[in-house]
Motif scaffolding. Sequence first.
Motif, PDB file in Angstrom:
ATOM      1  N   TYR A 163      -7.273  -9.916   8.876  1.00  0.00           N
ATOM      2  CA  TYR A 163      -6.510 -10.444   7.847  1.00  0.00           C
ATOM      3  C   TYR A 163      -6.205  -9.160   6.845  1.00  0.00           C
ATOM      4  O   TYR A 163      -5.673  -9.285   5.673  1.00  0.00           O
ATOM      5  N   PHE A 164      -6.743  -7.921   7.173  1.00  0.00           N
ATOM      6  CA  PHE A 164      -6.913  -6.727   6.234  1.00  0.00           C
ATOM      7  C   PHE A 164      -5.352  -6.368   5.992  1.00  0.00           C
ATOM      8  O   PHE A 164      -4.489  -6.395   6.800  1.00  0.00           O
ATOM      9  N   SER A 165      -5.316  -5.973   4.937  1.00  0.00           N
ATOM     10  CA  SER A 165      -3.856  -5.101   4.622  1.00  0.00           C
ATOM     11  C   SER A 165      -4.125  -3.921   3.345  1.00  0.00           C
ATOM     12  O   SER A 165      -4.990  -4.195   2.631  1.00  0.00           O
ATOM     13  N   ASN A 166      -3.629  -2.938   3.518  1.00  0.00           N
ATOM     14  CA  ASN A 166      -3.790  -1.839   2.310  1.00  0.00           C
ATOM     15  C   ASN A 166      -3.223  -2.424   1.133  1.00  0.00           C
ATOM     16  O   ASN A 166      -2.336  -3.105   1.208  1.00  0.00           O
ATOM     17  N   LEU A 167      -3.442  -1.794   0.289  1.00  0.00           N
ATOM     18  CA  LEU A 167      -3.280  -1.881  -1.136  1.00  0.00           C
ATOM     19  C   LEU A 167      -2.205  -0.948  -1.570  1.00  0.00           C
ATOM     20  O   LEU A 167      -2.269   0.219  -1.365  1.00  0.00           O
ATOM     21  N   ASP A 168      -1.354  -1.280  -2.453  1.00  0.00           N
ATOM     22  CA  ASP A 168      -0.135  -0.346  -3.178  1.00  0.00           C
ATOM     23  C   ASP A 168      -0.929   0.240  -4.294  1.00  0.00           C
ATOM     24  O   ASP A 168      -2.102   0.098  -4.845  1.00  0.00           O
ATOM     25  N   ALA A 169      -0.074   1.039  -5.072  1.00  0.00           N
ATOM     26  CA  ALA A 169      -0.547   1.829  -6.372  1.00  0.00           C
ATOM     27  C   ALA A 169      -0.919   0.485  -7.635  1.00  0.00           C
ATOM     28  O   ALA A 169      -1.614   1.204  -8.271  1.00  0.00           O
ATOM     29  N   ASN A 170      -0.318  -0.667  -7.319  1.00  0.00           N
ATOM     30  CA  ASN A 170      -0.691  -1.535  -8.416  1.00  0.00           C
ATOM     31  C   ASN A 170      -2.078  -2.287  -7.704  1.00  0.00           C
ATOM     32  O   ASN A 170      -2.161  -3.587  -8.486  1.00  0.00           O
ATOM     33  N   LEU A 171      -2.547  -1.892  -6.900  1.00  0.00           N
ATOM     34  CA  LEU A 171      -3.783  -2.642  -6.058  1.00  0.00           C
ATOM     35  C   LEU A 171      -3.223  -3.932  -5.460  1.00  0.00           C
ATOM     36  O   LEU A 171      -4.209  -5.058  -5.702  1.00  0.00           O
ATOM     37  N   LEU A 172      -2.184  -4.135  -5.348  1.00  0.00           N
ATOM     38  CA  LEU A 172      -1.725  -5.364  -4.625  1.00  0.00           C
ATOM     39  C   LEU A 172      -1.414  -5.088  -2.913  1.00  0.00           C
ATOM     40  O   LEU A 172      -1.352  -3.945  -2.651  1.00  0.00           O
ATOM     41  N   ARG A 173      -1.617  -6.340  -2.451  1.00  0.00           N
ATOM     42  CA  ARG A 173      -1.525  -5.822  -0.756  1.00  0.00           C
ATOM     43  C   ARG A 173      -0.165  -5.438  -0.419  1.00  0.00           C
ATOM     44  O   ARG A 173       0.894  -6.060  -1.119  1.00  0.00           O
ATOM     45  N   MET A 174       0.205  -4.590   0.582  1.00  0.00           N
ATOM     46  CA  MET A 174       1.103  -4.136   0.979  1.00  0.00           C
ATOM     47  C   MET A 174       2.064  -5.372   1.644  1.00  0.00           C
ATOM     48  O   MET A 174       3.355  -5.319   1.455  1.00  0.00           O
ATOM     49  N   ASP A 175       1.275  -6.376   2.108  1.00  0.00           N
ATOM     50  CA  ASP A 175       2.145  -7.510   2.836  1.00  0.00           C
ATOM     51  C   ASP A 175       2.428  -8.902   2.010  1.00  0.00           C
ATOM     52  O   ASP A 175       2.525  -9.750   2.377  1.00  0.00           O
ATOM     53  N   LEU A 176       1.992  -8.578   0.528  1.00  0.00           N
ATOM     54  CA  LEU A 176       2.084  -9.758  -0.296  1.00  0.00           C
ATOM     55  C   LEU A 176       3.303 -10.421  -0.246  1.00  0.00           C
ATOM     56  O   LEU A 176       3.272 -11.726  -0.200  1.00  0.00           O
ATOM     57  N   PRO A 177       4.566  -9.900   0.023  1.00  0.00           N
ATOM     58  CA  PRO A 177       5.972 -10.910  -0.037  1.00  0.00           C
ATOM     59  C   PRO A 177       5.768 -11.925   1.429  1.00  0.00           C
ATOM     60  O   PRO A 177       6.353 -12.832   1.353  1.00  0.00           O
TER      61      PRO A 177
END
Length: 844
Positions: A163-177
């Motif tokens: 379930y892991f995903s890296n975070l973007d600059a806004n500390l949101l997951r890259m796979d959020l959409p």
Amino acid sequence: MHANRHIPQPPHSAGEPYKGLRARIDPNQMPSAVDATESDKQQWEGCTYMTLPGHNPPLSTTDFVAFDQGNSSPKFVRVTTWNIPSSSHLAKECDIPLAAVFQPFADLDPREESIPVVDCDDTGPARCEECRAYINPWCVWTAGGSRWKCNLCNHETQVSANYFSNLDANLLRMDLPNRPELNKGTVDFVVSGKEYWAPPPLPRIRSSYFSVDPPSSQPREPKPLDYLFALDVSVDAIRSGFLKSACGVLRDLLYGSTSSDGTQSEPSFPRGCQLAILTYDTSLHFYNLSPASSLASMIVVSDLEEVFVPLRDGLFVDPWESRIAIEGLLEALPERYLNTILENAALGGALLAGLASLAGRGGHIIVFQSVLPAVGPGALEPPGDQTSLYGTEKERTMFFPRHQTWRDIAEECSEEGIGVSMFLGMSKPIDVGSIGIVSSSTGGELFFHPRFDPARDQHVLASQLRRLLTRTTAYNCLLRVRCSSGLRISKYYGNFHERSVTDLDIGILDADKAISVQIEHSRKLDAREYVFLQCAVLHTTPEGQRRVRICNLALQVADLAANVFRYADMDAVVCHLARESMANLTSRRIAHIREELTDRCSSILLGYRRNCAAATSVSQLILPEAFRALPVYTLAITKCKPLKGRNVSADVRNYHSQKMLSMGVRATMQHLYPRLLALHDLDDNIALPDSISHQMLFPSLMRNSHTYMEEHGVYLIDNEDLMIFWVGSSVSPQLLLDLFGVDDILSVDPNSIQLPVLDTRLSAQVRNILTHRHMQRGRTPKMLFVRQNMDGTEIEFSDMLVEDQNNAAMSYIDYLCLLHKQINAVLTNTGSISGGPSLRGSPW
């Protein structure tokens, strides 16, 4: 031309006059429930409501479109204030009850997105290690995405590798959409692991039925939903035509039908589900419906003391594979029992037979009962005259089962994941207080047809059964509501079995049912942060898939009373007060419940007066914007059938109280304050499709009082249970021709059950309004036609006009005077609303 002459209230509407000096209030200046709903419709119909916190949602009575931004739509959950008070002290100052009403499977508008289905692997959805809340859009990601912080308890949980995903600059997951569960407030998780299967019931010392198999200690494997149709075949069911109607309606819903005018109806039974048929009188009759045979063979079980299921193969079958046997049986049953002399029907035995046949899998028992069950398990004596109980301490006994067996059956069914719905078509009292607990505890529904007449009631029965089979339904349900630190759930209201202080067992939960919770503070809240609610319903779909329906809600916290009132939700408050009143029927006298309702209403208005409008004159009645119509809705609760004064039969009180305990917010509001329309005043373009947009505009409603009616008019009133056309004594022949096809009021048939189809504009307009309402609720209520001062059923119409003096209670204008007097007394003398009789000045 007629002069506009408003009609007086009929003399047969028995009400309660106001005692004491009346303040002079202009009726036209009184706050109107209709004005609030109509202005809300103008603001929101055709618009999109964005669900992020910080806005007042549209009223429940408005057809709005919601866009889920991480908060569940108000169709799934409404709270009594969208700004939670920061402390218990502030909550007490405002006196707005803190509650949330959840309707997890509510119908969506066709223009809205469907609920996303998230298919989890065998590990199941991500959940907090501490409080077991489900992952949702309000969680915070930490440690570069390898941990998430629960928004309910603040505990941090490790993210599983898959379930892991890296975070973007806004500390949101890259796979959020691509993760609906991190975007949407309402989602369905598919759960396949055994830990999510329905648990087995707790072992019992003695089983209520006989089975060669030992009770299962294993969780129930998810399977498609099975239906058992149980039909009473006693003399009353034959004589009234109830059995024949039930068989005909069931056959049409299973296989479709063609009406006399050539219109076809589609089959309504859910594909992939199986059914069994059971008939019963003083014995139980099982049927082998195996597709191998074209005839259904019957096996009789006459021992009602030790009920057992005599067959397994051929009991539950696919209706299409066994169509010949089922159709033949449903056609033969009314003839087969035509000469029966048996007056009793063992409902308790039939329910135990259903329990025995569905144990270990769950399902839905649908019963058609015509008589008081006087034989077999839970046998009841006729209740006798209960009018002497009113106003005494024994009054509450009308709302209890008179035999423990009914409570036991209810508990066993709900623990086994079985819902029980009952169609009652009786000619004598049937003791809804006893048998009805089986429906209310299992999440089923009661359908009430006293003095059943096929000509009048069969089409309503068909509509109700079609809705029952086609609405969104889940079974084998376990419901839990979690809330964030600082809040706790103190009480649940609705139709369910409370397994523990946190978990509710519900055999069947459908689109029309809601559960409400009362919320309390456990510590002070921080006004800079949100508080959260999460409702999780672990359930099996009719197709046999195990899922969890999650509804999430983030709410703002308020430090100021003004903000608590500004974001108050009157619809949720009214629904909560109504449910609380119904729940109190088993412990309080009806007169005391009515008094408490008045006190609660006064307390809310006093809370606003003290905290938000202290500078105004004591002689003024000040109403907050959100609660302008609260007095009229509170009055309406005191006038509803379970609570009204005068003699209402115990069956009627119990039926309506159980119904109101499970209704959603919208249905509650429209039941308490019925929709009233002047049909003779419809504009030419109303309720007809626009030539360009093809959209229809629907007419504005009017206030519920004879004061606003004219004797040359035709009116339609609708309280969700009953629809009445009222025809004034001076109505014009042309109006009658356009609507009813007759030109004389004496020719209007009060026994009609539907509006004739005529080639006139008025007929098309009114039929479009009826069709629109049918689509909104998915079924047709009973319909009556009454003529002014000519038909006895006019009293039903008059009793629905809640602003008049009727139902053994005050008129709206007098009720406002009473509230004003209560608030005035407290402001002048200090003290509290419920400070005793001297302050109450109770009129009841």
